[in-house]
Design an enzyme around this catalytic site. Structure first.
Site, PDB file in Angstrom:
ATOM      1  N   HIS A  69       0.884  -1.160   0.000  1.00 27.58           N
ATOM      2  CA  HIS A  69       0.000   0.000   0.000  1.00 27.58           C
ATOM      3  C   HIS A  69       0.926   1.215   0.000  1.00 27.58           C
ATOM      4  CE1 HIS A  69      -3.025  -2.914   1.066  1.00 27.58           C
ATOM      5  NE2 HIS A  69      -2.515  -3.114   2.271  1.00 27.58           N
ATOM      6  N   ARG A  93      -5.613   1.334  12.258  1.00 28.48           N
ATOM      7  CA  ARG A  93      -6.429   1.562  11.071  1.00 28.48           C
ATOM      8  C   ARG A  93      -7.112   2.928  11.130  1.00 28.48           C
ATOM      9  NH1 ARG A  93     -11.663  -1.918   9.037  1.00 28.48           N
ATOM     10  NH2 ARG A  93     -12.574  -0.869  10.837  1.00 28.48           N
ATOM     11  N   TYR A 132      -6.126   0.678  -3.054  1.00 28.18           N
ATOM     12  CA  TYR A 132      -7.525   0.895  -2.684  1.00 28.18           C
ATOM     13  C   TYR A 132      -7.885   2.346  -2.409  1.00 28.18           C
ATOM     14  CZ  TYR A 132      -5.979   0.423   2.285  1.00 28.18           C
ATOM     15  OH  TYR A 132      -5.359   0.536   3.498  1.00 28.18           O
ATOM     16  N   ARG A 221     -14.558  -8.827   4.804  1.00 29.82           N
ATOM     17  CA  ARG A 221     -15.288  -7.753   5.487  1.00 29.82           C
ATOM     18  C   ARG A 221     -15.837  -6.745   4.485  1.00 29.82           C
ATOM     19  NH1 ARG A 221     -10.302  -7.349   7.764  1.00 29.82           N
ATOM     20  NH2 ARG A 221     -10.109  -5.155   7.119  1.00 29.82           N
ATOM     21  N   HIS A 242      -7.060  -9.845   1.287  1.00 27.34           N
ATOM     22  CA  HIS A 242      -6.691  -9.969   2.694  1.00 27.34           C
ATOM     23  C   HIS A 242      -7.605 -11.009   3.339  1.00 27.34           C
ATOM     24  CE1 HIS A 242      -5.587  -5.418   2.515  1.00 27.34           C
ATOM     25  NE2 HIS A 242      -4.456  -6.087   2.623  1.00 27.34           N
ATOM     26  N   HIS A 279      -1.715 -12.530   4.218  1.00 25.82           N
ATOM     27  CA  HIS A 279      -1.618 -12.776   5.658  1.00 25.82           C
ATOM     28  C   HIS A 279      -2.039 -14.205   5.994  1.00 25.82           C
ATOM     29  CE1 HIS A 279      -0.717  -8.587   5.968  1.00 25.82           C
ATOM     30  NE2 HIS A 279      -1.947  -8.206   5.672  1.00 25.82           N
ATOM     31  N   ASP A 330       3.810  -4.371   2.367  1.00 22.79           N
ATOM     32  CA  ASP A 330       2.522  -4.015   2.943  1.00 22.79           C
ATOM     33  C   ASP A 330       2.431  -2.527   3.306  1.00 22.79           C
ATOM     34  OD1 ASP A 330       0.034  -4.012   4.143  1.00 22.79           O
ATOM     35  OD2 ASP A 330       0.394  -5.745   5.402  1.00 22.79           O
TER      36      ASP A 330
END
Length: 462
Positions: A69, A93, A132, A221, A242, A279, A330
């Site tokens: 990212h 987060r 994203y 999610r 993920h 992960h 990551d």
């Protein structure tokens, strides 16, 4: 009379000579690599160096960085102060959401540029950008819905790193199609808008040298299994997701579906060798075996997983079941190819209270096992060839043979010295498609990239 097209002029050939080179079948001495139009066209062993344009002591293939990212490089080291109720992935987060609120397209491009410079300096030559951040600060699509994808492509073009772009589908804030939160507004698409986003990315990716376009449902999610099924046909490239990074995710999935995340994904999506499960930290033994059997690559990010307190991947059981893995940077809290491999092994040593865990067999070099695994799995996950072999891009890394941790080492002992003792300080030169981008450990555009990055951080801090 019809005109006859002139014959194509063959691309010139450049020859590189290495005293020690790690080829697809292992180490070889006195190797000449012939490179034409960015690709390896010939490999000769036991040669002298007289016909070579460049001569170096130690050559490795560039490693794939399968999960990045890039924008998160902007706050690396900036979330290391304890909060009032303790800290976790979930508090991190929220800090990430706040950090991204003020970034504009110029900022994203400048941040990604520095991150890609640092990846090349560390020995990564291809990056899988799990991208994203799509929309403006209010969550509205830009007039060009692919604006930020194009900025990622521009950063890859400017630095020279190979890119596998993985536009991310993100629609929900939790299992069962929960509404997204305010902090997620810049990530959100529906199926129709995401299809437009994918279409907008095709040309900028195609304009890059051997660019690859895949896609990435963010997580179970953020995307339902029905949405994931609708996404998979949009490209023929890799599919990344993920999964099972945190125990809360496991608990929420159990509450929603009665299954743990990896088991639920394998039962409800066509997971195969095209997929990379990022992960996959928290699995039961049967999940571990089933994931290995699926052919999917485990995308491991040991530095970030340690930084976020994620947990430890069950690597020995996964490898015993025939699983493949690669490594990625990551969150880009620290970018170092050797350190990712070292920390992968060290996490297993701490978990199992043993040494040389991932060598797996007696007499095998742990460093060589780690590198070979990450090279093979990373190439599969990013949909592009890797390794020093005919027909592969000339993506090469030379190590500094004068480094104290490499002195008097040969063969696989060079891997052990680099990964466990020298790390990033031993990388000397890096070539991408035969073009030298890094020399004496520094990217040719490092200073320009550093200044642009510094200006962005000054702006964001104001």
């Amino acid at each position: 009379m019809s005109a006859t097209a002139p014959a194509a002029t063959p691309a010139p050939t450049t020859r590189f000579w290495f005293e020690n080179a790690y080829l697809s079948d292992g180490w070889a001495r006195n190797v000449t690599l012939s490179v034409s139009d960015g690709w390896i066209t010939g490999i000769d062993v036991g040669t002298d160096s007289r016909a070579a344009s460049e001569r170096h002591a130690i050559a490795l293939p560039g490693l794939p960085n399968l999960h990045s990212h890039a924008f998160q490089r902007a706050f690396a080291g900036g979330t290391e102060v304890r909060g009032p109720t303790g800290d976790s992935f979930w508090t991190w987060r929220e800090a990430m959401y706040r950090a991204v609120d003020r970034m504009d397209p110029d900022d994203v491009e400048a941040i990604a540029t520095l991150a890609y410079v640092e990846m090349l300096e560390a020995g990564f030559t291809r990056v899988g950008e799990f991208h994203y951040l799509h929309h403006d600060k209010n969550g509205n699509p830009y007039r060009n819905i692919g604006e930020l994808s194009e900025r990622i492509c521009a950063a890859a073009s400017a630095t020279g790193i190979a890119l596998t772009l993985l536009p991310v589908f993100y629609a929900h804030g939790g299992f069962g199609g929960q509404a997204p939160t305010h902090g997620q507004r810049r990530f959100i698409n529906n199926i129709n808008s995401f299809e437009r986003l994918i279409e907008s990315a095709r040309k900028p990716v195609a304009d890059l040298p051997d660019g690859v376009l895949g896609l990435a449902p963010h997580s179970l999610r953020a995307a339902t299994v029905e949405q994931i099924a609708a996404l998979a046909p949009l490209t023929d490239g890799p599919v990344h997701i993920h999964v099972a990074e945190q125990m809360k995710e496991v608990e929420d999935c159990l509450a929603f579906a009665g299954q743990r995340p990896v088991a639920y994904l394998l039962d409800h999506a066509p997971v195969d060798a095209r997929w990379c499960l990022i992960h996959a930290t928290h699995m039961r033994p049967q999940e571990t075996r089933a994931m290995a059997k699926s052919g999917a690559v485990a995308g491991l990010c040991p530095i970030t997983e340690a930084n976020l307190g994620d947990g430890i991947f069950p690597a020995p059981a996964f490898l015993e079941a025939g699983g493949r893995y690669g490594v990625g940077s990551d969150s880009n809290v620290r970018i170092d190819a050797a350190e990712e491999l070292r920390l992968l092994e060290y996490s297993q040593r701490l978990a199992h209270r043993a040494r040389n865990v991932l060598a797996m067999t007696e007499g095998r070099s742990t460093g060589a096992a780690l590198f070979a695994g990450a090279l093979e799995g990373g190439a599969q996950a990013l949909g592009a060839p890797a390794g020093l072999k005919v027909g592969a891009p000339a993506d090469m890394v030379s190590l500094d043979a004068s480094h104290p941790s490499l002195t008097e080492r040969q063969g696989n002992a060079l891997f052990d010295g680099w990964i466990f003792a020298a790390a990033g300080t031993a990388v000397d030169c890096v070539w991408r498609r035969g073009v030298k981008l890094v020399e004496a450990g520094r990217h040719r555009d490092r200073e320009v990239a550093r200044r642009r990055f510094a200006a962005v951080l000054t702006k964001l801090a104001a």
